[in-house]
Structures are given as C-alpha cells and as structure tokens.
Design an enzyme around this catalytic site. Structure first.
Site, PDB file in Angstrom:
ATOM      1  N   GLU A 165       0.831  -1.202   0.000  1.00 12.43           N
ATOM      2  CA  GLU A 165       0.000   0.000   0.000  1.00 12.43           C
ATOM      3  C   GLU A 165       0.874   1.264   0.000  1.00 12.43           C
ATOM      4  O   GLU A 165       0.552   2.251  -0.672  1.00 12.43           O
ATOM      5  CB  GLU A 165      -0.958  -0.039   1.202  1.00 12.43           C
ATOM      6  CG  GLU A 165      -2.199   0.732   0.936  1.00 12.43           C
ATOM      7  CD  GLU A 165      -3.374   0.443   1.886  1.00 12.43           C
ATOM      8  OE1 GLU A 165      -4.038   1.389   2.242  1.00 12.43           O
ATOM      9  OE2 GLU A 165      -3.621  -0.740   2.253  1.00 12.43           O
ATOM     10  N   ASP A 177      -5.058  -1.795   9.820  1.00 15.88           N
ATOM     11  CA  ASP A 177      -6.035  -2.288   8.842  1.00 15.88           C
ATOM     12  C   ASP A 177      -5.705  -3.713   8.406  1.00 15.88           C
ATOM     13  O   ASP A 177      -6.581  -4.572   8.288  1.00 15.88           O
ATOM     14  CB  ASP A 177      -6.048  -1.380   7.600  1.00 15.88           C
ATOM     15  CG  ASP A 177      -6.436   0.047   7.950  1.00 15.88           C
ATOM     16  OD1 ASP A 177      -6.822   0.290   9.105  1.00 15.88           O
ATOM     17  OD2 ASP A 177      -6.328   0.915   7.062  1.00 15.88           O
ATOM     18  N   TYR A 226      -2.932  13.441   6.826  1.00 18.12           N
ATOM     19  CA  TYR A 226      -2.467  12.271   7.580  1.00 18.12           C
ATOM     20  C   TYR A 226      -0.955  12.313   7.723  1.00 18.12           C
ATOM     21  O   TYR A 226      -0.409  12.151   8.824  1.00 18.12           O
ATOM     22  CB  TYR A 226      -2.911  11.003   6.841  1.00 18.12           C
ATOM     23  CG  TYR A 226      -2.485   9.718   7.499  1.00 18.12           C
ATOM     24  CD1 TYR A 226      -3.323   9.072   8.400  1.00 18.12           C
ATOM     25  CD2 TYR A 226      -1.247   9.142   7.221  1.00 18.12           C
ATOM     26  CE1 TYR A 226      -2.938   7.892   9.004  1.00 18.12           C
ATOM     27  CE2 TYR A 226      -0.849   7.963   7.827  1.00 18.12           C
ATOM     28  CZ  TYR A 226      -1.704   7.339   8.712  1.00 18.12           C
ATOM     29  OH  TYR A 226      -1.310   6.169   9.309  1.00 18.12           O
TER      30      TYR A 226
HETATM   31  P1  ADP Z   1     -10.439   3.168   1.914  1.00 19.62           P
HETATM   32  O1  ADP Z   1      -9.311   2.235   2.160  1.00 19.62           O
HETATM   33  O2  ADP Z   1     -10.893   3.867   3.143  1.00 19.62           O
HETATM   34  O3  ADP Z   1     -11.582   2.552   1.195  1.00 19.62           O
HETATM   35  P2  ADP Z   1      -8.478   4.407   0.226  1.00 19.62           P
HETATM   36  O4  ADP Z   1      -8.455   5.716  -0.467  1.00 19.62           O
HETATM   37  O5  ADP Z   1      -7.370   4.071   1.152  1.00 19.62           O
HETATM   38  O6  ADP Z   1      -9.891   4.349   0.973  1.00 19.62           O
HETATM   39  O7  ADP Z   1      -8.565   3.243  -0.826  1.00 19.62           O
HETATM   40  C1  ADP Z   1      -9.502   3.273  -1.868  1.00 19.62           C
HETATM   41  C2  ADP Z   1      -8.806   2.834  -3.138  1.00 19.62           C
HETATM   42  O8  ADP Z   1      -8.498   1.430  -3.083  1.00 19.62           O
HETATM   43  C3  ADP Z   1      -9.665   2.975  -4.373  1.00 19.62           C
HETATM   44  O9  ADP Z   1      -9.659   4.302  -4.867  1.00 19.62           O
HETATM   45  C4  ADP Z   1      -8.979   2.002  -5.314  1.00 19.62           C
HETATM   46  O10 ADP Z   1      -7.788   2.541  -5.845  1.00 19.62           O
HETATM   47  C5  ADP Z   1      -8.588   0.863  -4.383  1.00 19.62           C
HETATM   48  N1  ADP Z   1      -9.642  -0.168  -4.365  1.00 19.62           N
HETATM   49  C6  ADP Z   1     -10.291  -0.664  -3.304  1.00 19.62           C
HETATM   50  N2  ADP Z   1     -11.201  -1.604  -3.658  1.00 19.62           N
HETATM   51  C7  ADP Z   1     -11.135  -1.711  -4.984  1.00 19.62           C
HETATM   52  C8  ADP Z   1     -11.820  -2.485  -5.975  1.00 19.62           C
HETATM   53  N3  ADP Z   1     -12.790  -3.332  -5.641  1.00 19.62           N
HETATM   54  N4  ADP Z   1     -11.457  -2.325  -7.262  1.00 19.62           N
HETATM   55  C9  ADP Z   1     -10.493  -1.472  -7.612  1.00 19.62           C
HETATM   56  N5  ADP Z   1      -9.832  -0.709  -6.741  1.00 19.62           N
HETATM   57  C10 ADP Z   1     -10.125  -0.806  -5.453  1.00 19.62           C
HETATM   58 MG    MG Z   2      -7.362   2.780   2.787  1.00 20.86          MG
END
Ligand code: ADP
Ligand code: MG
Length: 375
Positions: A165, A177, A226
């Site tokens: 990540e 997480d 953050y």
């Molecule tokens: P959170 O972890 O709180 O949901 P983040 O901004 O850390 O928010 O992560 C969201 C990002 O993770 C999305 O914008 C995408 O890049 C990626 N992501 C998560 N789930 C998917 C999915 N099912 N398909 C594609 N990308 C995903």
């Molecule tokens: Mg996240």
C-alpha cells in the site's frame, strides 16, 4: 452459489479464455475502527473490528510472466510484469498500483511470483474509511504469495500488504487495517497493541449494533493531512526524547494538542476495552464521544459534517458515535441498541440530509472473521 462468486467465476474464465481453469479464492474483510484513531503509528492501542463487507479475489495461473487484474467495480484491468519491475506509482489505472505494489512488495523479499490472472469484486465501499484498500492489498498479497508457493505467517502478510500500500500510494500507514483484515473474529472487536502487535479479541455485547454512516463527503485532504499529523507526532516524540508517543505521559504533552490527543486517546481505548469486558454500554458511548471531541478539538481532523452526524446520532438514540478512519470526510461509527439500530440510522440519515444537503450512506455492520477462503 453466492452471486458474486458466480460472477467472478464466469469473468475469470472469460479473461483467461479457458472453460475450467483451476480457480483459487480469497476473501478479505474491510474494517471499522471503534476507537483509537491516529494511535496506531504512535505504537499505541487501537480497537477495530473486521466487517461483513469484503474483497473477494479469484485467481488462475497464466502461461506467461504477467500479473493481470480486473476489478468488477471499476470495470478496468491492469497488467504488470510478475518480476516486480513495474514502478507501482507509474501504473494506470490508479487502483492497479495496489496490485503492482503487492507484486513488488513480494518480489523484493525474494518471492518468485508466477504469471497470474486476478478478478476481484469488493463490497467494501471505496474511499469511505472502511479500508477497501487494505482488503484489496491483503487479498492481492495472499493470492500472489499462494501462487508463489509461499504461506507467510499473518504478521508477515500484514507487513507485506502495508508495504504494498505504501508503494502504491506513498502514504505511510500503520498496521491496524491489515492486522484486522487478517485476525478479525466473528462477534468480536480486536484490542491491538501496535508496538508488540499483540491482539486480544473482545466479545461485543449481543445487545449492541455497530453502524457506520458515510457523510457523503470525499476524504480529499486525508492523505496529505495524515502525513502532516504523523510528522507532528514524530516531532513531538523526538522533542520529548522518546521513540514514540506511546511512552509519553499526559503531563508531558499537556501543551501540545496533537500529542495530547494521542495520549488521551490511548487511555480511552484501554477504558473502552474494560467497558467491553464489563458490558458497560454507557461507558462505551461516553468514551466514543470524548474520542470524537479530542479528534475535533485537539487533533483537528473532523469536519462540520462529521460533527453534525455525531451530534445527530446521539440525539436519535445512539449510545455514542465518533468519526472513524482518520477523518476529513468519510464515515462516523455509532453504537446503538440492536432493537433500535435501524430506527436510529434512518432518523440520523433523514435529519442529516435535511440539515447538510449531503447524501449519507448507512452501513449496518457485523463483526466477522478475518481473511480466508470463502465457503
Ligand atoms: P479506503 O481504504 O478507506 O476505502 P483508500 O483511499 O485508502 O480508501 O482506498 C480506496 C482505493 O483502493 C480505491 O480508490 C482504489 O484505488 C482501491 N480499491 C479498493 N477496492 C477496490 C476495488 N474493488 N477495485 C479497484 N480498486 C479498489
Ligand atoms: Mg485505505
């Protein structure tokens, strides 16, 4: 067969052009943090639970040395070399950076990742603060490691997924997480010590429901804020001659609101754990409210919309509520009596919509087991 499993199955067979390739599966839940925000990277305590929304990944071996992934939510695919040579930050579409990050986080540790086709679908809302990114990156690491013939222990998986990540986003997160995604337990929250990574599952009172409510506001500033808060915490620790704020007393940080939040929040997490052990629901609610006040006033990561949601949750009958998932938009989490939870959520949503003109989204969540093979 579960409808999502069926969709993934037909899609991956279509992507690989086979009729019956051997499909491997992994399911990784999102999480909601009940209390303890911005304490994890200060090596202190957090108290999240894994939730019944998850990222499901199907994978099939490919005959070449490419890792290719398709997201059913975003309806795009991404393809990178399996040797980890792709720079994750240069991958497009952006979500593919998590896949490239996972490949690279494994290969820099010596794994030989084979060619693999992945198709994924997640019921964790994207970008809401319920950690869809960790569900995805832990899932990708589990799928790739398995294909490489490796079965690292959960703590290693968590560290590799965190590294994936960080490679994808450049944001230095803590391990909460990933550990929650891996160690979640049905009907339990997890008290995690972010220095030793020791985890104590604590049963959630049966009479309680956990509700997450999205404010309808994107977490736009979240990443930069953050990093900035994190740097401020490190600075405060260094000024006190400490490795981390974990070791600071409340007295020592009295005049620094950022550090004061971290120290007072940690005390609240431990009190919350005690209140769970004794089933003191009113104390749980009170601690959530003081956590929110501290995140709002001392740590300065709330927004008027999150403050409004917390206020409305209490007015509509929740025991307590607080922003969750770092702040700057996203979700609050509330605790309510199980019999009244739907009613509380509906009332909050109605009043929030009227007062803020933003569209809230309610997620009633249940604590579930961590990552595994779907049944
Ligand atoms: P959170 O972890 O709180 O949901 P983040 O901004 O850390 O928010 O992560 C969201 C990002 O993770 C999305 O914008 C995408 O890049 C990626 N992501 C998560 N789930 C998917 C999915 N099912 N398909 C594609 N990308 C995903
Ligand atoms: Mg996240």
């Amino acid at each position: 067969m579960d409808e999502r499993v069926a969709r993934l199955q037909s899609r991956i067979l279509a992507e690989t052009g086979t009729s019956d390739g051997e499909i491997s599966w992994v399911r990784v839940p999102g999480r909601v943090n009940l209390i303890g925000d911005h304490t994890d990277y200060n090596e202190r305590f957090v108290l999240p639970m894994a939730i019944d929304r998850d990222c499901l990944i199907a994978s099939v071996r490919r005959g070449d040395d490419r890792v290719r992934a398709t997201s059913l939510e975003l309806e795009t695919s991404v393809e990178v070399a399996s040797d980890g040579s792709a720079d994750p930050r240069a991958v497009d579409p952006v979500w593919g950076r998590f896949i490239a990050g996972a490949v690279q986080a494994l290969t820099v540790r010596g794994a030989r990742v084979p060619g693999l086709e992945l198709v994924l679908s997640s019921t964790v809302p994207l970008g809401a603060g319920l950690s869809s990114s960790s569900a995805l990156s832990v899932g990708a690491v589990l799928a790739l490691a398995d294909a490489a013939g490796l079965a690292p222990p959960p703590l290693d998986i968590a560290r590799i997924a965190l590294d994936a990540e960080v490679r994808a986003t450049g944001v230095p997160g803590g391990l909460m997480d990933q550990l929650t995604a891996l160690h979640g337990r049905a009907d339990h929250a997890l008290l995690i010590d972010c220095r030793s990574n020791a985890i104590e599952p604590l049963p959630l009172p049966r009479a309680l429901s956990v509700i997450a409510i999205h404010s309808g506001m994107e977490r736009t500033l979240a990443a930069s804020a953050y990093a900035q808060r994190r740097a401020a915490c490190e600075e405060a620790a260094t000024a006190l001659g400490l490795r981390a704020l974990r070791d600071a007393s409340l007295d020592a940080v009295r005049d620094n609101p950022i550090a004061r939040h971290v120290v007072s929040e940690n005390a609240r997490v431990l009190e919350f754990a005690d209140a769970l052990r004794s089933g003191d629901t009113n104390a749980l609610g009170r601690l959530m409210l003081s956590s929110h006040a501290s995140l709002r006033d001392d740590f300065a990561v709330s927004t008027p919309e999150l403050d409004l949601l917390v206020e409305l949750a209490v007015e509509c009958g929740a025991y307590g509520a607080r922003l969750t998932g770092a702040g700057f938009g996203g979700c609050i989490v509330a605790l309510a009596q199980r019999n009244h939870a739907d009613d509380v959520a509906a009332k909050v949503a109605l009043r929030y919509r009227a007062a803020s003109r933003h569209e809230p989204v309610v997620f009633s969540v249940r604590a579930v087991d961590g990552a595994g093979i779907p049944s």
